[in-house]
Design a protein around this motif. Structure first.
Motif, PDB file in Angstrom:
ATOM      1  N   VAL A  19       0.838  -1.201   0.000  1.00  0.00           N
ATOM      2  CA  VAL A  19       0.000   0.000   0.000  1.00  0.00           C
ATOM      3  C   VAL A  19       0.877   1.257   0.000  1.00  0.00           C
ATOM      4  O   VAL A  19       0.624   2.201  -0.750  1.00  0.00           O
ATOM      5  CB  VAL A  19      -0.958  -0.020   1.216  1.00  0.00           C
ATOM      6  CG1 VAL A  19      -1.585   1.353   1.456  1.00  0.00           C
ATOM      7  CG2 VAL A  19      -2.042  -1.073   1.013  1.00  0.00           C
ATOM      8  N   ALA A  22       2.081   1.943  -3.354  1.00  0.00           N
ATOM      9  CA  ALA A  22       1.018   2.455  -4.231  1.00  0.00           C
ATOM     10  C   ALA A  22       0.667   3.908  -3.901  1.00  0.00           C
ATOM     11  O   ALA A  22       0.315   4.686  -4.784  1.00  0.00           O
ATOM     12  CB  ALA A  22      -0.233   1.578  -4.094  1.00  0.00           C
ATOM     13  N   ASP A 167     -12.750   0.192  -5.861  1.00  0.00           N
ATOM     14  CA  ASP A 167     -11.456   0.759  -6.254  1.00  0.00           C
ATOM     15  C   ASP A 167     -11.653   1.910  -7.242  1.00  0.00           C
ATOM     16  O   ASP A 167     -12.304   1.734  -8.273  1.00  0.00           O
ATOM     17  CB  ASP A 167     -10.612  -0.356  -6.902  1.00  0.00           C
ATOM     18  CG  ASP A 167      -9.191   0.098  -7.153  1.00  0.00           C
ATOM     19  OD1 ASP A 167      -8.738   1.063  -6.515  1.00  0.00           O
ATOM     20  OD2 ASP A 167      -8.521  -0.536  -8.002  1.00  0.00           O
ATOM     21  N   GLY A 168     -11.127   3.068  -6.916  1.00  0.00           N
ATOM     22  CA  GLY A 168     -11.223   4.218  -7.810  1.00  0.00           C
ATOM     23  C   GLY A 168     -12.411   5.121  -7.543  1.00  0.00           C
ATOM     24  O   GLY A 168     -12.478   6.227  -8.089  1.00  0.00           O
ATOM     25  N   ARG A 170     -14.762   7.850  -5.909  1.00  0.00           N
ATOM     26  CA  ARG A 170     -14.379   9.106  -5.260  1.00  0.00           C
ATOM     27  C   ARG A 170     -15.615   9.830  -4.744  1.00  0.00           C
ATOM     28  O   ARG A 170     -16.640   9.851  -5.422  1.00  0.00           O
ATOM     29  CB  ARG A 170     -13.650   9.987  -6.282  1.00  0.00           C
ATOM     30  CG  ARG A 170     -13.238  11.352  -5.770  1.00  0.00           C
ATOM     31  CD  ARG A 170     -12.357  12.055  -6.769  1.00  0.00           C
ATOM     32  NE  ARG A 170     -11.109  11.303  -6.976  1.00  0.00           N
ATOM     33  CZ  ARG A 170     -10.193  11.623  -7.880  1.00  0.00           C
ATOM     34  NH1 ARG A 170     -10.374  12.646  -8.663  1.00  0.00           N
ATOM     35  NH2 ARG A 170      -9.095  10.899  -7.992  1.00  0.00           N
ATOM     36  N   TRP A 197      -7.683   0.948   1.158  1.00  0.00           N
ATOM     37  CA  TRP A 197      -7.242   2.191   1.791  1.00  0.00           C
ATOM     38  C   TRP A 197      -7.880   3.364   1.067  1.00  0.00           C
ATOM     39  O   TRP A 197      -8.602   3.165   0.077  1.00  0.00           O
ATOM     40  CB  TRP A 197      -5.711   2.306   1.779  1.00  0.00           C
ATOM     41  CG  TRP A 197      -5.048   2.181   0.434  1.00  0.00           C
ATOM     42  CD1 TRP A 197      -4.802   1.013  -0.245  1.00  0.00           C
ATOM     43  CD2 TRP A 197      -4.556   3.236  -0.391  1.00  0.00           C
ATOM     44  NE1 TRP A 197      -4.177   1.288  -1.448  1.00  0.00           N
ATOM     45  CE2 TRP A 197      -4.012   2.650  -1.554  1.00  0.00           C
ATOM     46  CE3 TRP A 197      -4.507   4.622  -0.262  1.00  0.00           C
ATOM     47  CZ2 TRP A 197      -3.441   3.404  -2.585  1.00  0.00           C
ATOM     48  CZ3 TRP A 197      -3.924   5.378  -1.277  1.00  0.00           C
ATOM     49  CH2 TRP A 197      -3.399   4.752  -2.419  1.00  0.00           C
ATOM     50  N   ALA A 198      -7.635   4.573   1.552  1.00  0.00           N
ATOM     51  CA  ALA A 198      -8.222   5.752   0.909  1.00  0.00           C
ATOM     52  C   ALA A 198      -7.240   6.907   0.928  1.00  0.00           C
ATOM     53  O   ALA A 198      -6.357   6.976   1.781  1.00  0.00           O
ATOM     54  CB  ALA A 198      -9.520   6.151   1.601  1.00  0.00           C
ATOM     55  N   THR A 208     -10.730   9.312  -2.160  1.00  0.00           N
ATOM     56  CA  THR A 208     -10.719   8.288  -3.203  1.00  0.00           C
ATOM     57  C   THR A 208     -10.365   6.949  -2.580  1.00  0.00           C
ATOM     58  O   THR A 208      -9.358   6.843  -1.870  1.00  0.00           O
ATOM     59  CB  THR A 208      -9.683   8.639  -4.296  1.00  0.00           C
ATOM     60  OG1 THR A 208      -9.924   9.963  -4.752  1.00  0.00           O
ATOM     61  CG2 THR A 208      -9.777   7.661  -5.465  1.00  0.00           C
ATOM     62  N   TRP A 209     -11.200   5.945  -2.832  1.00  0.00           N
ATOM     63  CA  TRP A 209     -10.950   4.604  -2.296  1.00  0.00           C
ATOM     64  C   TRP A 209     -10.071   3.823  -3.271  1.00  0.00           C
ATOM     65  O   TRP A 209     -10.235   3.945  -4.497  1.00  0.00           O
ATOM     66  CB  TRP A 209     -12.274   3.869  -2.087  1.00  0.00           C
ATOM     67  CG  TRP A 209     -12.943   4.247  -0.809  1.00  0.00           C
ATOM     68  CD1 TRP A 209     -12.953   3.548   0.351  1.00  0.00           C
ATOM     69  CD2 TRP A 209     -13.715   5.423  -0.544  1.00  0.00           C
ATOM     70  NE1 TRP A 209     -13.665   4.220   1.326  1.00  0.00           N
ATOM     71  CE2 TRP A 209     -14.135   5.367   0.803  1.00  0.00           C
ATOM     72  CE3 TRP A 209     -14.080   6.542  -1.305  1.00  0.00           C
ATOM     73  CZ2 TRP A 209     -14.912   6.360   1.381  1.00  0.00           C
ATOM     74  CZ3 TRP A 209     -14.843   7.541  -0.728  1.00  0.00           C
ATOM     75  CH2 TRP A 209     -15.249   7.446   0.596  1.00  0.00           C
ATOM     76  N   ARG A 210      -9.155   3.044  -2.722  1.00  0.00           N
ATOM     77  CA  ARG A 210      -8.231   2.291  -3.562  1.00  0.00           C
ATOM     78  C   ARG A 210      -8.080   0.856  -3.058  1.00  0.00           C
ATOM     79  O   ARG A 210      -8.245   0.579  -1.868  1.00  0.00           O
ATOM     80  CB  ARG A 210      -6.847   2.960  -3.552  1.00  0.00           C
ATOM     81  CG  ARG A 210      -6.799   4.342  -4.178  1.00  0.00           C
ATOM     82  CD  ARG A 210      -6.921   4.295  -5.676  1.00  0.00           C
ATOM     83  NE  ARG A 210      -5.983   3.339  -6.257  1.00  0.00           N
ATOM     84  CZ  ARG A 210      -4.700   3.608  -6.538  1.00  0.00           C
ATOM     85  NH1 ARG A 210      -4.206   4.803  -6.285  1.00  0.00           N
ATOM     86  NH2 ARG A 210      -3.928   2.676  -7.065  1.00  0.00           N
ATOM     87  N   ARG A 211      -7.721  -0.066  -3.961  1.00  0.00           N
ATOM     88  CA  ARG A 211      -7.375  -1.436  -3.593  1.00  0.00           C
ATOM     89  C   ARG A 211      -6.009  -1.760  -4.183  1.00  0.00           C
ATOM     90  O   ARG A 211      -5.721  -1.369  -5.329  1.00  0.00           O
ATOM     91  CB  ARG A 211      -8.405  -2.444  -4.141  1.00  0.00           C
ATOM     92  CG  ARG A 211      -9.817  -2.219  -3.669  1.00  0.00           C
ATOM     93  CD  ARG A 211      -9.952  -2.149  -2.168  1.00  0.00           C
ATOM     94  NE  ARG A 211      -9.928  -3.438  -1.500  1.00  0.00           N
ATOM     95  CZ  ARG A 211     -11.009  -4.041  -1.011  1.00  0.00           C
ATOM     96  NH1 ARG A 211     -12.198  -3.472  -1.140  1.00  0.00           N
ATOM     97  NH2 ARG A 211     -10.888  -5.207  -0.376  1.00  0.00           N
ATOM     98  N   THR A 212      -5.191  -2.450  -3.418  1.00  0.00           N
ATOM     99  CA  THR A 212      -3.832  -2.762  -3.831  1.00  0.00           C
ATOM    100  C   THR A 212      -3.543  -4.244  -3.596  1.00  0.00           C
ATOM    101  O   THR A 212      -3.690  -4.743  -2.484  1.00  0.00           O
ATOM    102  CB  THR A 212      -2.828  -1.897  -3.026  1.00  0.00           C
ATOM    103  OG1 THR A 212      -3.107  -0.519  -3.268  1.00  0.00           O
ATOM    104  CG2 THR A 212      -1.396  -2.212  -3.430  1.00  0.00           C
TER     105      THR A 212
END
Ligand code: ZN
Length: 240
Positions: A19, A22, A167-168, A170, A197-198, A208-212
């Motif tokens: 993370v 990223a 993911d992505g 916002r 995470w965000a 913005t939400w994200r996935r890694t």
């Protein structure tokens, strides 16, 4: 200012490092509790966060790890893992965790682990719980964790209405109240095994939400070597 919002890292250093790679360059890192517990590398995770100047709040697992709470309310596997953690963490890890507050107010945000009215234990899982918590914080927005599920509850004329950001996705913050959960770095439970995470950008007022993706097998091997409960090892593969 760009801030990475991380919750429920749960001593999963491999996930945290993926993370962090990223995230790239940010102005700060905020953690929403449950930094340790379940996972195999509590000292490594705290050392990494400390080195990056991260700050945030304590979760229920962290409170047991530092001896502030007993493990009686945990289920069997969680208890086994937190007792393993409590008995092994370095004094510096314990001190770092013990210095975190249960609630942190920063600008227009209140940071808690569970909920504003019960930072240690309450799970905000639905619109009703989100609505009931509006009275319990004074800032427009609240960042929380604990459920291991990405979530965005926002105020409407009909009360708080929640969504499950992918993911992505916002959200642009405006005058409306909002309760936002970045999901879990170290033990996602929404059926997606990638670390959640965000990113909070206070200039554009967006989250913005994200996935890694991370090397799940590496964490599972470390858990096996540590003798942590098999069910906790298996669940990382499926994100539940
Ligand atoms: Zn947790």
């Amino acid at each position: 200012m760009r801030l990475a919002i991380l919750s429920d890292i749960h001593a999963n250093l491999v996930a945290l490092d993926a993370v962090l790679a990223a995230i790239g360059s940010v102005d700060g890192i905020r953690v929403l509790g449950d930094i340790v517990g379940y996972g195999p590398e509590p000292d490594g995770v705290v050392d990494r966060l400390d080195g990056l100047g991260a700050t945030g709040v304590l979760g229920n697992h962290d409170q047991v790890a530092v001896g502030r709470l007993g493990p009686e309310l945990f289920n069997r596997d969680a208890r086994t893992a937190i007792e393993w953690t409590r008995d092994r963490i370095a004094p510096a890890t314990r001190e770092w965790l013990a210095a975190l507050p249960e609630r942190l107010v920063e600008g227009t945000f209140t940071l808690v682990h569970g909920s504003p009215r019960d930072p240690t234990w309450e799970y905000i899982l639905d619109d009703h719980a989100a609505t009931e918590n509006l009275e319990a914080f004074d800032t427009p927005h609240c960042l929380f964790g604990h459920t291991h599920l990405p979530a965005a509850f926002r105020s409407t004329v009909a009360g708080m209405i929640g969504g499950e950001p992918a993911d992505g996705d916002r959200v642009t913050l405006d005058g409306r109240r909002a309760l936002l959960n970045p999901g879990s770095v170290g033990q996602p439970r929404d059926g997606n095994a990638a670390a959640g995470w965000a990113l909070l950008d206070t200039d554009s007022a967006t989250v913005t939400w994200r996935r890694t993706d991370y090397d799940i097998a590496a964490t599972q091997r470390a858990m096996m070597l540590a003798g942590l409960p098999p069910r906790l090892i298996v669940r990382l593969s499926i994100g539940v």
